[in-house]
Design an enzyme around this catalytic site. Structure first.
Site, PDB file in Angstrom:
ATOM      1  N   ARG A  66       0.783  -1.243   0.000  1.00 52.42           N
ATOM      2  CA  ARG A  66       0.000   0.000   0.000  1.00 52.42           C
ATOM      3  C   ARG A  66       0.812   1.289   0.000  1.00 52.42           C
ATOM      4  O   ARG A  66       0.282   2.346  -0.305  1.00 52.42           O
ATOM      5  CB  ARG A  66      -0.966  -0.006   1.184  1.00 52.42           C
ATOM      6  CG  ARG A  66      -2.193  -0.832   0.879  1.00 52.42           C
ATOM      7  CD  ARG A  66      -3.092  -0.954   2.081  1.00 52.42           C
ATOM      8  NE  ARG A  66      -2.452  -1.729   3.145  1.00 52.42           N
ATOM      9  CZ  ARG A  66      -3.050  -2.065   4.281  1.00 52.42           C
ATOM     10  NH1 ARG A  66      -4.279  -1.658   4.524  1.00 52.42           N
ATOM     11  NH2 ARG A  66      -2.426  -2.790   5.179  1.00 52.42           N
ATOM     12  N   ASP A 112      -0.413 -14.004   0.004  1.00 53.07           N
ATOM     13  CA  ASP A 112      -0.554 -13.814   1.450  1.00 53.07           C
ATOM     14  C   ASP A 112      -0.388 -15.149   2.150  1.00 53.07           C
ATOM     15  O   ASP A 112      -0.594 -16.204   1.537  1.00 53.07           O
ATOM     16  CB  ASP A 112      -1.921 -13.205   1.787  1.00 53.07           C
ATOM     17  CG  ASP A 112      -1.901 -12.606   3.181  1.00 53.07           C
ATOM     18  OD1 ASP A 112      -1.349 -11.515   3.353  1.00 53.07           O
ATOM     19  OD2 ASP A 112      -2.390 -13.262   4.118  1.00 53.07           O
ATOM     20  N   TYR A 188      -4.427 -17.134  13.185  1.00 49.44           N
ATOM     21  CA  TYR A 188      -5.559 -16.547  12.447  1.00 49.44           C
ATOM     22  C   TYR A 188      -6.722 -17.535  12.357  1.00 49.44           C
ATOM     23  O   TYR A 188      -7.884 -17.156  12.436  1.00 49.44           O
ATOM     24  CB  TYR A 188      -5.110 -16.123  11.042  1.00 49.44           C
ATOM     25  CG  TYR A 188      -4.162 -14.939  11.070  1.00 49.44           C
ATOM     26  CD1 TYR A 188      -4.645 -13.643  11.136  1.00 49.44           C
ATOM     27  CD2 TYR A 188      -2.780 -15.123  11.057  1.00 49.44           C
ATOM     28  CE1 TYR A 188      -3.793 -12.545  11.169  1.00 49.44           C
ATOM     29  CE2 TYR A 188      -1.910 -14.039  11.097  1.00 49.44           C
ATOM     30  CZ  TYR A 188      -2.419 -12.752  11.149  1.00 49.44           C
ATOM     31  OH  TYR A 188      -1.577 -11.683  11.191  1.00 49.44           O
TER      32      TYR A 188
HETATM   33  O1  1CP Z   1      -5.158  -3.755   1.642  1.00 52.45           O
HETATM   34  C1  1CP Z   1      -4.304  -4.414   1.031  1.00 52.45           C
HETATM   35  O2  1CP Z   1      -3.913  -4.140  -0.113  1.00 52.45           O
HETATM   36  C2  1CP Z   1      -3.822  -5.609   1.733  1.00 52.45           C
HETATM   37  C3  1CP Z   1      -2.571  -5.462   2.500  1.00 52.45           C
HETATM   38  C4  1CP Z   1      -1.819  -6.767   2.346  1.00 52.45           C
HETATM   39  C5  1CP Z   1      -0.725  -6.987   1.518  1.00 52.45           C
HETATM   40  C6  1CP Z   1      -0.020  -5.996   0.646  1.00 52.45           C
HETATM   41  C7  1CP Z   1      -2.168  -8.013   2.932  1.00 52.45           C
HETATM   42  C8  1CP Z   1      -3.296  -8.303   3.836  1.00 52.45           C
HETATM   43  N1  1CP Z   1      -1.266  -8.962   2.500  1.00 52.45           N
HETATM   44  C9  1CP Z   1      -0.366  -8.376   1.640  1.00 52.45           C
HETATM   45  C10 1CP Z   1       0.710  -9.050   0.906  1.00 52.45           C
HETATM   46  C11 1CP Z   1       1.632  -9.897   1.661  1.00 52.45           C
HETATM   47  N2  1CP Z   1       1.411 -10.465   2.900  1.00 52.45           N
HETATM   48  C12 1CP Z   1       2.893 -10.315   1.204  1.00 52.45           C
HETATM   49  C13 1CP Z   1       3.394 -10.082  -0.215  1.00 52.45           C
HETATM   50  C14 1CP Z   1       4.697  -9.510  -0.447  1.00 52.45           C
HETATM   51  C15 1CP Z   1       4.751  -8.035  -0.569  1.00 52.45           C
HETATM   52  O3  1CP Z   1       3.794  -7.312  -0.320  1.00 52.45           O
HETATM   53  O4  1CP Z   1       5.847  -7.602  -0.986  1.00 52.45           O
HETATM   54  C16 1CP Z   1       3.487 -11.066   2.222  1.00 52.45           C
HETATM   55  C17 1CP Z   1       4.866 -11.675   2.254  1.00 52.45           C
HETATM   56  C18 1CP Z   1       2.535 -11.169   3.274  1.00 52.45           C
HETATM   57  C19 1CP Z   1       2.737 -11.950   4.475  1.00 52.45           C
HETATM   58  C20 1CP Z   1       1.813 -11.807   5.618  1.00 52.45           C
HETATM   59  N3  1CP Z   1       0.456 -11.620   5.609  1.00 52.45           N
HETATM   60  C21 1CP Z   1       2.215 -11.945   6.959  1.00 52.45           C
HETATM   61  C22 1CP Z   1       3.629 -12.307   7.387  1.00 52.45           C
HETATM   62  C23 1CP Z   1       4.575 -11.170   7.314  1.00 52.45           C
HETATM   63  C24 1CP Z   1       4.281 -10.048   8.263  1.00 52.45           C
HETATM   64  O5  1CP Z   1       4.146  -8.910   7.760  1.00 52.45           O
HETATM   65  O6  1CP Z   1       4.265 -10.277   9.469  1.00 52.45           O
HETATM   66  C25 1CP Z   1       1.080 -11.773   7.764  1.00 52.45           C
HETATM   67  C26 1CP Z   1       1.024 -11.813   9.272  1.00 52.45           C
HETATM   68  C27 1CP Z   1      -0.034 -11.580   6.903  1.00 52.45           C
HETATM   69  C28 1CP Z   1      -1.461 -11.420   7.298  1.00 52.45           C
HETATM   70  C29 1CP Z   1      -2.039 -10.215   6.716  1.00 52.45           C
HETATM   71  N4  1CP Z   1      -2.423 -10.097   5.412  1.00 52.45           N
HETATM   72  C30 1CP Z   1      -2.862  -8.816   5.156  1.00 52.45           C
HETATM   73  C31 1CP Z   1      -2.748  -8.077   6.373  1.00 52.45           C
HETATM   74  C32 1CP Z   1      -3.121  -6.637   6.546  1.00 52.45           C
HETATM   75  C33 1CP Z   1      -2.194  -8.963   7.333  1.00 52.45           C
HETATM   76  C34 1CP Z   1      -1.780  -8.616   8.739  1.00 52.45           C
HETATM   77  C35 1CP Z   1      -2.922  -8.701   9.676  1.00 52.45           C
HETATM   78  C36 1CP Z   1      -2.437  -8.555  11.109  1.00 52.45           C
HETATM   79  O7  1CP Z   1      -1.760  -7.560  11.417  1.00 52.45           O
HETATM   80  O8  1CP Z   1      -2.766  -9.438  11.910  1.00 52.45           O
END
Ligand code: 1CP
Length: 388
Positions: A66, A112, A188
């Site tokens: 984002r 994700d 989750y």
């Molecule tokens: O609104 C949007 O566009 C969604 C935001 C978003 C994005 C960009 C989510 C929802 N997921 C992702 C992509 C994502 N998630 C990647 C792709 C690589 C990249 O963007 O370069 C990766 C590696 C993840 C991994 C992920 N998802 C993790 C592990 C890493 C970390 O940051 O700790 C976790 C915990 C998630 C769950 C998740 N998915 C999305 C959100 C907002 C969350 C976090 C929720 C929370 O805080 O509990």
């Protein structure tokens, strides 16, 4: 051009053996690899192998996301986060956006960690401002007993994205595949979404540990199959995100998180078509357990910003590469502060092989994209000048 690209992608995918996805242990024979362009920048892979490199490679957790206006535009075009993740063409586009903009040394699959529980039938939704929600969380014995390793065909959109991204990268940088750790996805699945206290899963852990162990065993098998299929589709390295392992006590971490990451590692394809596939483990808040993590046989460990990377390196030596450590909030600082903090991490790691520069956790959505340019420039120029 487009037709040629599409037929190359289809050709690559058609030859990937898919018949044994669900056991997680099969070895894939895939002539598809020869259809991918040779790698031009292998600095990231070399660093994970603890070989010397001309400079320190850098990529950023959540580098496609984002904080980038072009990501927001593509996401709007897709309609929702899941529609974007499930569309291999658009997922390829957003994966390449930060590579084109910043000259990073690795690309990470746009997807994700929650795609796996979604494929298990839990009903994933992303609610604006609230994060992920599961319509059918796993909170009682019946739901636990019903849980199964999903048919990997339900995740074919991910493997198609991997092949398409690898093809589109055309050898510029390696592609990282990933999954959540069995414990982190269980958080989750049991909580039904994001959590601060982890009360539901911790209650299960201390009242009905056998139920949680069953969920984790299923998750470990599913994660192994999922990562192996990503490797077969073209991922050149994989990373396990254990975002929530750090909320556990030391004993619980070993029993409920580390033990299952070990199971995943034991079943992973570590060599594919004669090429080593490095694995990185990242437990956020796991600084106390680095030696245990290094003993798993992973190639690299991710570090959050709470640990000092110099002492971490002293503790693990050259057994593993280290990745990460810069506080993502540093990117809210001035150019001078960003450059100084980057140098601080590089100096603290010291003149060793085996460092992959990264943030200590995902980049904030409020980061100004220009700051990432400064970070990448400083990592590359300073590490080159020091000849680390
Ligand atoms: O609104 C949007 O566009 C969604 C935001 C978003 C994005 C960009 C989510 C929802 N997921 C992702 C992509 C994502 N998630 C990647 C792709 C690589 C990249 O963007 O370069 C990766 C590696 C993840 C991994 C992920 N998802 C993790 C592990 C890493 C970390 O940051 O700790 C976790 C915990 C998630 C769950 C998740 N998915 C999305 C959100 C907002 C969350 C976090 C929720 C929370 O805080 O509990």
């Amino acid at each position: 051009m487009r037709a040629q690209f599409d037929s190359l992608v289809l050709e690559s995918m058609a030859v990937i053996e898919r018949s044994c996805y669900n056991d997680g242990l099969c070895h894939f024979e895939s002539p598809a690899m020869s259809l991918f362009a040779p790698l031009q920048n292998d600095v990231y892979l070399r660093a994970l192998r603890r070989e010397s490199t001309p400079y320190t490679p850098v990529w950023l957790m959540r580098q496609a996301g984002r904080f980038l206006p072009e990501y927001r535009a593509t996401r709007a075009q897709a309609g929702s986060f899941m529609a974007l993740a499930q569309n291999p063409e658009l997922a390829t586009e957003v994966t390449l956006q930060p590579i084109d903009r910043f000259g990073l040394d690795a690309a990470i699959l746009f997807s994700d960690i929650l795609t796996v529980p979604d494929a298990m039938g839990l009903g994933l939704r992303f609610v604006e401002g609230e994060g992920p929600i599961f319509d059918r969380p796993i909170q009682d014995e019946v739901a636990v007993q019903r849980l199964e390793v999903p048919d990997m065909a339900r995740l074919q959109y991910v493997f198609d994205a991997v092949t398409r991204i690898r093809t589109a990268l055309n050898g510029r940088v390696p592609l990282i595949g990933f999954a959540g750790s069995p414990f982190t996805i269980a958080c989750y699945m049991v909580e039904g979404g994001s959590s601060k206290e982890f009360r539901t899963i911790k209650t299960m852990m201390y009242r009905r540990p056998e139920l949680l162990h069953h969920i984790l065993a299923v998750n470990a098998l599913a994660t192994t199959a999922y990562l192996n299929a990503q490797i077969a589709a073209g991922a050149q390295s994989v990373m396990l995100f254990d975002t929530w392992g750090g909320v556990l006590s030391g004993a619980a971490y070993e029993a409920f998180s580390l033990a299952y990451m070990r199971q995943v590692l034991a079943g992973l394809t570590r060599e594919f078509n004669g090429v080593h596939i490095p694995v990185t483990l990242f437990t956020k808040g796991g600084g106390a357990w680095l030696e245990l993590m290094a003993d798993t046989g992973a190639d690299g460990l991710g570090l959050d910003w709470m640990s000092d990377i110099g002492s971490a390196r002293t503790r693990v030596g050259s057994r593993v590469a280290l990745q990460g450590n810069l506080d993502p909030s540093v990117l809210f600082g001035s150019e001078a502060v960003i450059r100084a903090e980057v140098r601080r991490v590089l100096d603290a790691f010291g003149p060793h092989a085996g460092h992959v520069f990264n943030l200590g956790h995902g980049i904030s959505q409020f980061t100004a994209p220009e700051t990432v340019k400064i970070l990448v420039d400083e990592v590359h120029t300073y590490s080159k000048s020091k000849n680390i």
